[in-house]
Every structure is written in C-alpha cells, then in structure tokens.
Write an enzyme that holds these catalytic residues in place. Structure first.
Site, mmCIF file in Angstrom:
data_model
loop_
_atom_site.group_PDB
_atom_site.id
_atom_site.type_symbol
_atom_site.label_atom_id
_atom_site.label_comp_id
_atom_site.label_asym_id
_atom_site.label_seq_id
_atom_site.Cartn_x
_atom_site.Cartn_y
_atom_site.Cartn_z
ATOM 1 N N ASP A 136 -7.113 4.449 -4.250
ATOM 2 C CA ASP A 136 -7.748 4.298 -2.933
ATOM 3 C C ASP A 136 -8.356 5.677 -2.636
ATOM 4 O OD1 ASP A 136 -7.797 2.217 -0.505
ATOM 5 O OD2 ASP A 136 -7.478 4.173 0.390
ATOM 6 N N LYS A 152 0.866 -1.193 0.000
ATOM 7 C CA LYS A 152 0.000 0.000 0.000
ATOM 8 C C LYS A 152 0.889 1.225 0.000
ATOM 9 C CE LYS A 152 -4.440 0.972 0.265
ATOM 10 N NZ LYS A 152 -5.616 0.161 -0.109
HETATM 11 P P1 NDP Z 1 -12.927 7.997 -2.479
HETATM 12 O O1 NDP Z 1 -11.870 8.986 -2.266
HETATM 13 O O2 NDP Z 1 -13.484 7.789 -3.843
HETATM 14 O O3 NDP Z 1 -14.177 8.295 -1.522
HETATM 15 C C1 NDP Z 1 -14.008 8.345 -0.148
HETATM 16 C C2 NDP Z 1 -15.332 8.707 0.498
HETATM 17 O O4 NDP Z 1 -15.226 8.541 1.903
HETATM 18 C C3 NDP Z 1 -15.704 10.180 0.267
HETATM 19 O O5 NDP Z 1 -17.108 10.296 0.289
HETATM 20 C C4 NDP Z 1 -15.071 10.857 1.485
HETATM 21 O O6 NDP Z 1 -15.680 12.072 1.860
HETATM 22 C C5 NDP Z 1 -15.291 9.821 2.555
HETATM 23 N N1 NDP Z 1 -14.221 9.923 3.553
HETATM 24 C C6 NDP Z 1 -12.899 9.739 3.349
HETATM 25 N N2 NDP Z 1 -12.214 9.966 4.477
HETATM 26 C C7 NDP Z 1 -13.122 10.296 5.394
HETATM 27 C C8 NDP Z 1 -13.038 10.634 6.763
HETATM 28 N N3 NDP Z 1 -11.861 10.678 7.392
HETATM 29 N N4 NDP Z 1 -14.200 10.912 7.425
HETATM 30 C C9 NDP Z 1 -15.392 10.865 6.786
HETATM 31 N N5 NDP Z 1 -15.538 10.553 5.488
HETATM 32 C C10 NDP Z 1 -14.418 10.258 4.810
HETATM 33 O O7 NDP Z 1 -12.338 6.621 -1.906
HETATM 34 P P2 NDP Z 1 -12.816 5.130 -2.177
HETATM 35 O O8 NDP Z 1 -14.285 5.085 -2.372
HETATM 36 O O9 NDP Z 1 -11.927 4.529 -3.175
HETATM 37 O O10 NDP Z 1 -12.452 4.438 -0.771
HETATM 38 C C11 NDP Z 1 -13.369 4.314 0.300
HETATM 39 C C12 NDP Z 1 -12.940 3.187 1.224
HETATM 40 O O11 NDP Z 1 -12.903 1.954 0.498
HETATM 41 C C13 NDP Z 1 -11.531 3.335 1.827
HETATM 42 O O12 NDP Z 1 -11.542 2.754 3.113
HETATM 43 C C14 NDP Z 1 -10.668 2.494 0.904
HETATM 44 O O13 NDP Z 1 -9.497 2.055 1.547
HETATM 45 C C15 NDP Z 1 -11.624 1.343 0.634
HETATM 46 N N6 NDP Z 1 -11.357 0.534 -0.550
HETATM 47 C C16 NDP Z 1 -11.235 1.121 -1.789
HETATM 48 C C17 NDP Z 1 -11.035 0.339 -2.896
HETATM 49 C C18 NDP Z 1 -10.974 0.909 -4.266
HETATM 50 O O14 NDP Z 1 -10.882 0.124 -5.211
HETATM 51 N N7 NDP Z 1 -11.059 2.205 -4.457
HETATM 52 C C19 NDP Z 1 -10.882 -1.131 -2.783
HETATM 53 C C20 NDP Z 1 -11.110 -1.639 -1.442
HETATM 54 C C21 NDP Z 1 -11.319 -0.811 -0.399
HETATM 55 P P3 NDP Z 1 -14.912 13.473 1.548
HETATM 56 O O15 NDP Z 1 -14.939 13.597 0.068
HETATM 57 O O16 NDP Z 1 -15.715 14.480 2.280
HETATM 58 O O17 NDP Z 1 -13.516 13.300 2.103
HETATM 59 O O1 2IT Z 2 -7.941 -1.482 -0.578
HETATM 60 C C1 2IT Z 2 -7.895 -1.947 -1.729
HETATM 61 O O2 2IT Z 2 -8.044 -3.154 -1.945
HETATM 62 C C2 2IT Z 2 -7.696 -1.020 -2.852
HETATM 63 N N1 2IT Z 2 -7.610 0.181 -2.633
HETATM 64 C C3 2IT Z 2 -7.560 -1.544 -4.250
HETATM 65 C C4 2IT Z 2 -6.183 -2.068 -4.493
HETATM 66 C C5 2IT Z 2 -5.878 -2.478 -5.913
HETATM 67 O O3 2IT Z 2 -4.698 -2.761 -6.135
HETATM 68 O O4 2IT Z 2 -6.752 -2.503 -6.774
#
Ligand code: NDP
Ligand code: 2IT
Length: 448
Positions: free
Chosen positions: A168, A128
């Site tokens: 992420d 990561k």
């Molecule tokens: P994005 O940046 O697209 O969206 C994040 C969302 O969560 C936004 O709505 C943001 O609000 C909110 N958020 C982030 N930090 C905070 C915080 N500290 N407090 C409150 N709200 C928060 O990220 P993703 O959708 O990609 O990721 C979301 C989660 O999913 C994370 O935990 C990530 O690790 C996990 N994840 C992502 C994957 C991926 O493929 N993208 C795969 C597996 C897991 P704001 O805009 O106001 O900050």
């Molecule tokens: O938390 C996760 O699994 C991710 N942010 C996606 C990682 C990836 O390599 O697609």
C-alpha cells in the site's frame, strides 16, 4: 443522507467504542448510510447482528518495531495488523508505511477492504496493516532493517491460509522482498502465498504491479461506456505519482485519454500536452525524487504548482490516486466547474462525504474506491492462486482476467443500484452488493 433507525444506533455504538478514530467513523458511516434497503430486505441478517459484527474487527494486533539507522541511532515505531473479517477467505489487504498511520487509519482501511474484497467475487476476507515508519529519505539498508524487525513480530500472525498482506502507500516490491526474505528465514518455509506483490523472479504474478491503476482505468471506461462516452480525446487528472497513479496514467494513455496533471505531497505538475510517463517512472520508481524535478526536466512544457489544488486543472475525468480525503467540497465544486463527468477513486476514500455529495448531485459518474481500485487486490488473489498451483500466467492472460473482473464489478454495482431504485449510484450499488455477499457468508458460518 439519513440513516435507517437500527443503523443509527449501531453507528452511535461504533462512535462510542472507537473514540477519536475519525477516518474509521467516516468509512463506517458511508457504508451504513447505503445499506438500509438491504437491511430491510433481509431481517434474518439483523437477527444475527450481522452489521454489528461487521463493524467489529475479528482481531487487532499492535506491536513495537525497534530498529537501528545507519548511524547507529535507535528508533521505535509501532506496527499494526487488523484482521477484520474472514467470512469469505483468509484476511487479505495491504501494509501502509507512512508517518500518519494510527490504529484508526488501519481500521478504516481494513473495513473498506472487507467490502472491496467481497465485490471481487474472489475468496478473500479483509484486513490491513502497517506502521508509522516514514521510509522517505531512508537508505535501502535502513528500510531492510525496518522490514526485518516488522516481520519478526508479524510472521506469527500471517500465513497463506490465515492472513496475506501486500503493499500500500510506502510499501512496494522492495519492501515486499525484504518482508518475504525475513518470513522465509524465520519460518524456514518457502511459502510464496503468504505475501502478494512479490517480484516476478520469486513467486510474483504478472500484472500485479500494474493492476490497481489498470483496473481503475478499466472501471472508469465502463462508467463512461454506461453514459455513451469513451476516454478518447479526454483530458484526465490523476493525483499522486506512486504505484497506483503511474499505472493508471499508463492505461488511460493506452485507452486514448490524455493525462495532463499528476502530483505528490509537495505539489502537482501540469503538462497540457500530456504527462511524459517514462520520465515519471524514472523519477519515482528509479531515482525516488520529488515531483518538482519533472517540471525542471521538461523545460517549458510543464509547470510545477504548490499553492493550488490539482483538482483546479480542468478535466473530463479525475482519478484521485494518492490518499484519503484529498477531494473536499471545494475541490469537487472545482472539478464540476472544470467539466468533469467521471471520478474513479484509485485511492482509498479520497473523497470526503461533502465532496462526494457535490459530485453525485452534479450527475458526475462516481466510482467509489472499494469498486474502482479493487483490481489490485483481485490480482493479488490471482497471485495466490498461481502460488498455490505453482503456476505462472502470461501478462496478456492476467490482464484479460483483470479486465473481466473489473467489468464484473462494474456490472454488480450498476445492477444493484438499479435493483434498489438508485440508478447510477455506484456508492449504494457497491455497498449493498458487498454487504449482501459478506452477510450471507457470515450467516452460513454461524455465530463465530
Ligand atoms: P505509493 O506509496 O506508491 O504512492 C503514494 C502517492 O500518493 C505518492 O505520490 C505520495 O506522495 C502520495 N501521497 C501519499 N500520502 C499523501 C498525503 N498524505 N498527501 C499527499 N500526497 C500523498 O502508494 P500507492 O500508489 O500504492 O497508493 C495510493 C493510494 O491507492 C492509497 O490510498 C492506497 O491505499 C490505494 N490503493 C493502493 C493499492 C495498491 O495495490 N498499491 C490498491 C488499492 C488502493 P509522496 O511520495 O510525496 O508522499
Ligand atoms: O487497498 C488495497 O486494496 C491494497 N492496498 C491492495 C491489497 C492487496 O492485498 O493486494
């Protein structure tokens, strides 16, 4: 939960050697609390000090990222890449750009990733990275300059056979594009497989954008099926409104559920007749606005709430999809009171240990992130496969592969929990199944 004696000693060592890294401690503790029975069953792993080695990243890279904003002011951020474990394949995992990112954050995420990637059954190790850069309010050109500076250091550490980053929090297709462009320029190689989450017109894969959210919905569909239920007619609450949240909402709606609330860091919107996803997509993917704008544009249909937790909205299914530790003990109790029967973690570690205890004790089906959100990284592995063979698959085929993978992960967790006498405990099932796969490979590869 009490820890097996040897694991207690290993955990004490992790605390002493990684001071102040609370999220990393939390992620390690949750795994060590589960794997006692597997450690007992395989003394050969203990002899090879497999658990100690799993808790120590293979390599940790920290670097300076200088960049200039649109006014010519200079900023210095910190970049990270933690290459945690490569027993199963090249390091694989996302990059997070958020002002709260510290080394301990990246280590917790990298540690989780090792187990998550093992559960997919695909040939990917775990890593990561990220930065404490805050993309909010920055212009496109500022984001581009930051990404170029970040990659100017990162490029020497990554490669399609070495380490393959993706998105992420704060890193989506725009950032991946700028990062790939700079990698290509520095190395003079069109090495598509070095990053995943790319745009469809330059080596990206169908369904990668949708994969984490769709995968989480598929996983929860399986958890519901195991208790004789479906999404049909159920109210669902999703936190966040980013990549994972948006495509979770899309698939839940396709499966017959109704998402009645979602959020961002400024508050949540409650729309009892069901979230208008096209409006959310426009606000978040195109206009990059705050969630309050949703309630304004929906007139009297929806309310914007800033002084309460989104988990107080009654629902049958809760899908935390924002960030770590967003469901604490009180939130979990509110969910149980509101009639929640299933929680699927779209985010990484969104439930605190006390919150998870409340849910498990209330008999809620609880799908931990390393299982429920593994669809994103699994589809990244499919993107790598397509890049390596210079092929591209259809949307329908890719989605079918994703669905099969999520059904397989559910079965692996469910069956492992049964085998070890903890039926219905997906946390134990996921941790034990993943540990066994990584440990076996590490043992086979010798002391490296
Ligand atoms: P994005 O940046 O697209 O969206 C994040 C969302 O969560 C936004 O709505 C943001 O609000 C909110 N958020 C982030 N930090 C905070 C915080 N500290 N407090 C409150 N709200 C928060 O990220 P993703 O959708 O990609 O990721 C979301 C989660 O999913 C994370 O935990 C990530 O690790 C996990 N994840 C992502 C994957 C991926 O493929 N993208 C795969 C597996 C897991 P704001 O805009 O106001 O900050
Ligand atoms: O938390 C996760 O699994 C991710 N942010 C996606 C990682 C990836 O390599 O697609």
């Amino acid at each position: 939960m009490p820890m097996h004696g040897d694991l207690e000693r290993i955990y004490a060592d992790v605390l002493a050697r990684n001071p102040g890294e609370r999220e990393f401690h939390q992620a390690v503790r949750e795994v060590l609390e589960s794997i006692g029975p597997a450690v007992d069953k395989h003394p050969e792993y203990a002899d090879a000090k497999i658990v100690e080695r799993i808790c120590e990243p293979e390599r940790q890279i920290i670097f300076r990222v200088p960049w200039e904003d649109d006014r010519g002011a200079i900023h210095i951020n910190r970049g990270f890449r933690v290459e945690f474990n490569s027993a199963l394949g090249p390091y694989k995992g996302g990059l997070r750009f958020h002002p709260t990112v510290l080394l301990g954050t990246v280590k917790f995420l990298g540690f989780e990733q090792v187990f998550k990637n093992a559960l997919t059954g695909l040939p990917i190790g775990g890593g990561k990275g990220g930065s404490d850069f805050d993309p909010k309010g920055r212009s496109d050109r500022e984001v581009m300059r930051f990404c170029q500076s970040f990659m100017t250091e990162l490029y020497r550490h990554i490669g399609e056979y070495t380490d393959v980053p993706a998105g992420d929090i704060g890193v989506g297709s725009r950032e991946i594009g700028y990062l790939f462009g700079q990698y290509k320029r520095i190395t003079n190689r069109y090495e598509s497989g070095v990053l995943t989450g790319k745009g469809l017109n330059y080596g990206g894969a169908q369904v990668r954008r949708e994969a984490t959210g769709y995968g989480c919905a598929f996983f929860v569909e399986e958890m519901l099926r195991a208790r004789g239920e479906t999404f049909d007619g159920k109210d669902v609450v999703v936190s966040g409104s980013g990549n994972v949240a948006i495509y979770t909402i899309e698939k839940v709606h396709q499966l017959g559920g109704r998402v009645v609330a979602c959020s961002d860091s400024s508050g949540f919107v409650h729309d009892p007749k069901g979230i208008d996803l096209e409006l959310i997509k426009d606000l978040k993917e195109v206009r990059r606005e705050r969630i309050g704008a949703y309630a304004e544009e929906r007139g009297g249909e929806a309310t914007f709430v800033t002084d309460r937790s989104v988990w107080e909205v009654p629902c049958a299914v809760a899908l935390p999809s924002a960030t770590q530790n967003e469901i604490d003990e009180a939130d979990a109790a509110a969910l149980v009171r509101g009639g929640c029967i299933a929680v699927g973690e779209g985010a990484n570690m969104p439930t605190t240990p006390a919150g998870a205890r409340v849910l498990l004790e209330a008999g809620v089906s609880f799908g931990p992130g390393k299982a429920a959100n593994a669809g994103g990284v699994a589809t990244s592995a499919l993107e790598m496969q397509q890049n390596a063979s210079r092929d591209s698959w259809s949307f329908a085929h890719s989605e079918e592969r994703l669905r099969d993978i999520m059904i397989g992960i559910h079965a692996r967790c469910f069956e492992t929990a049964e085998e070890y006498g903890m039926p219905g405990n997906y946390v134990a099932g996921a941790n034990i199944a993943a540990y066994a796969r990584v440990a076996e490979a590490m043992l086979a590869l010798g002391l490296v």
